[in-house]
Scaffold this active site. Structure first.
Site, PDB file in Angstrom:
ATOM      1  N   GLY A  21      -6.465  38.825  49.229  1.00  0.00           N
ATOM      2  CA  GLY A  21      -5.789  39.261  48.014  1.00  0.00           C
ATOM      3  C   GLY A  21      -6.388  40.551  47.510  1.00  0.00           C
ATOM      4  CB  SER A  22      -5.955  43.688  47.248  1.00  0.00           C
ATOM      5  OG  SER A  22      -4.590  43.919  47.549  1.00  0.00           O
ATOM      6  N   GLY A  23      -5.942  43.832  44.183  1.00  0.00           N
ATOM      7  CA  GLY A  23      -5.326  44.307  42.956  1.00  0.00           C
ATOM      8  C   GLY A  23      -6.009  45.569  42.504  1.00  0.00           C
ATOM      9  CG  ASP A 145      -5.131  36.787  32.769  1.00  0.00           C
ATOM     10  OD1 ASP A 145      -3.930  36.756  32.425  1.00  0.00           O
ATOM     11  OD2 ASP A 145      -5.521  37.391  33.783  1.00  0.00           O
TER      12      ASP A 145
END
Length: 447
Positions: A21-23, A145
């Site tokens: 995963g990435s962001g 969040d």
């Protein structure tokens, strides 16, 4: 700021890096720990990004908060990664080393199931998120969040709260000598109306509102306000206290305890923060405690069915590589065997002798009648089964089934309009379709 149980993990103890995963913040990698002999997840900052030093500080703060909030329903942090990512030869980097959750999140589960999880699992998730958030609030922390992608799932689908990148110490429990940033973030569709004010400082009622929207998303299997931009969501929910995700379809399902759960959602997303309950209030309310336990008796079956479906999806391969079925005692059985500690291992195909015994149409029809309640509750691949029945399902009935939003509703329509009047032949055909698309369920029911 140091971790309570600080441990530094370096390149020499980690191998088999795989980005999962990435962001904008960085990436998350699945990594094998050589000594522990298990996989861990490492959240790493992007190298060379702007304000790198500030982000590195924020990452260390996130690790500290996760450690501070460590409990059964919060993702466990093992320490800080410091290394050069030897696989790429990059410069020294830092990351958080956490448990690897191979079952993903509530968000990914919804996508894999093409809708909400079975009701027993839904109610258990609602309770466990509340327990985790209550523990977080008891430590004076606000998650800020809370959303489906930040509620991860253990191997047996228990929840683990994650992603503390936006967590802050709650201003409602601060001493005068503690200063907070007042930074507001998170996914805007889960933010309360007051949080859109630039002067807003995070308090616990923020998370309560997010919990209400999260409950709606879990129950419906949908994203709130689909395709609505930030500006529109801000405008609508800030000006109109009634502008919240629609609940009519949930109430019409008439699932035991669901109406009370909808009431809980509505109290959590109340426009006035002071009117929202605390997580402690929720967990001490006798009616809600009873609500959460409503479907306890079905939880093992629900978890088993979901895990079976997930593993089936993961193990699907081209037909020329893996045979899809074999015959055992006259029954087709999937190779997608779930090795799960809470459920007995199904017999493997090559260890069972072949039998020519088959069930008559009468026996198949009796099975479909006798197991009606369980089949309505537990069958998930309804449309695939309806397609197998072909012309036995009238076009008008097919449309009614397709229009239903839940698998349970689809099965009820199928029983009401097709099986009730179709006789032995149709019920036998349904049994055969179940054997193809729900083999583990039929096996569990003794078919």
């Amino acid at each position: 700021m140091a971790l309570i149980n600080r441990q530094i993990l370096r390149d020499d103890s980690l191998e088999k890096w795989e980005e999962i995963g990435s962001g904008g913040f960085g990436c998350v990698c699945k990594v094998r720990h050589k000594d522990w002999m298990c996989d861990v997840a490492v959240k790493i900052l992007k190298d060379g990004t702007s304000h790198f030093m500030l982000k590195e500080k924020a990452l260390c703060e996130e690790a500290y908060l996760m450690d501070l909030a460590s409990c059964e329903f919060v993702l466990r942090v093992h320490g800080i990664y410091e290394g050069s990512l030897s696989r790429s030869g990059s410069s020294m980097q830092k990351g958080i080393v956490m448990d690897y959750m191979r079952r993903g999140s509530i968000e990914s589960l919804q996508k894999d199931l093409s809708g909400p999880p079975p009701w027993p699992l839904t109610f258990r998730m609602a309770r466990e998120v509340a327990l985790g958030m209550n523990f977080l609030h008891s430590k004076g922390l606000v998650h800020q969040d809370l959303k489906p992608s930040n509620v991860l799932l253990s191997d047996d689908l228990h929840v683990k709260l994650a992603d503390f990148g936006l967590s802050r110490v709650s201003t409602s429990v601060l001493n005068s000598n503690i200063v907070t940033t007042g930074e507001v973030g998170g996914s805007f569709k889960y933010m309360p109306p007051e949080a859109f004010d630039l002067s807003y400082k995070p308090v616990r009622s923020f998370d309560i509102y997010s919990y209400g929207i999260l409950l709606w998303s879990i129950c419906s299997g949908k994203e709130p306000y689909p395709d609505a931009p930030y500006s529109l969501v801000k405008l609508l929910i800030s000006r109109n206290p009634e502008q919240r995700p629609p609940c009519d379809d949930l109430v019409e399902m008439r699932v035991e305890g669901l109406a009370k759960l909808v009431d809980l959602m509505k109290s959590c997303w109340h426009h006035n923060p002071k009117q929202r309950p605390t997580f402690k209030d929720i967990l001490e309310d006798k009616e809600i405690v009873c609500l959460f336990s409503t479907h306890n008796k079905g939880i093992h079956h629900a978890v088993y069915e979901v895990l079976t479906k997930l593993d089936r999806q993961c193990s699907e391969q081209p037909p020329n590589l893996v045979p899809s079925i074999c015959t055992t005692q006259g029954r087709k059985m999937s190779n997608d065997i779930v090795d799960h500690p809470k459920f007995p291992m199904a017999p493997k195909c090559d260890s069972v002798s072949v039998s020519t015994t088959t069930m008559s149409d009468f026996e198949k029809a009796k099975f479909v009648d006798d197991k009606r309640v369980v089949l309505i509750q537990d069958v998930s691949e309804v449309m695939a089964i309806v397609d197998e029945l072909g012309d036995m399902v009238h076009k008008e009935t097919y449309s009614r089934i397709e229009a239903e939003k839940t698998a349970q509703g689809q099965m009820r329509v199928l029983y009401r309009y097709t099986l009730r009047s179709g006789g032995k032949k149709v019920k036998a055909a349904l049994y055969d379709a179940l054997k193809i698309h729900e083999p583990n369920l039929v096996e569990r029911l003794g078919g």
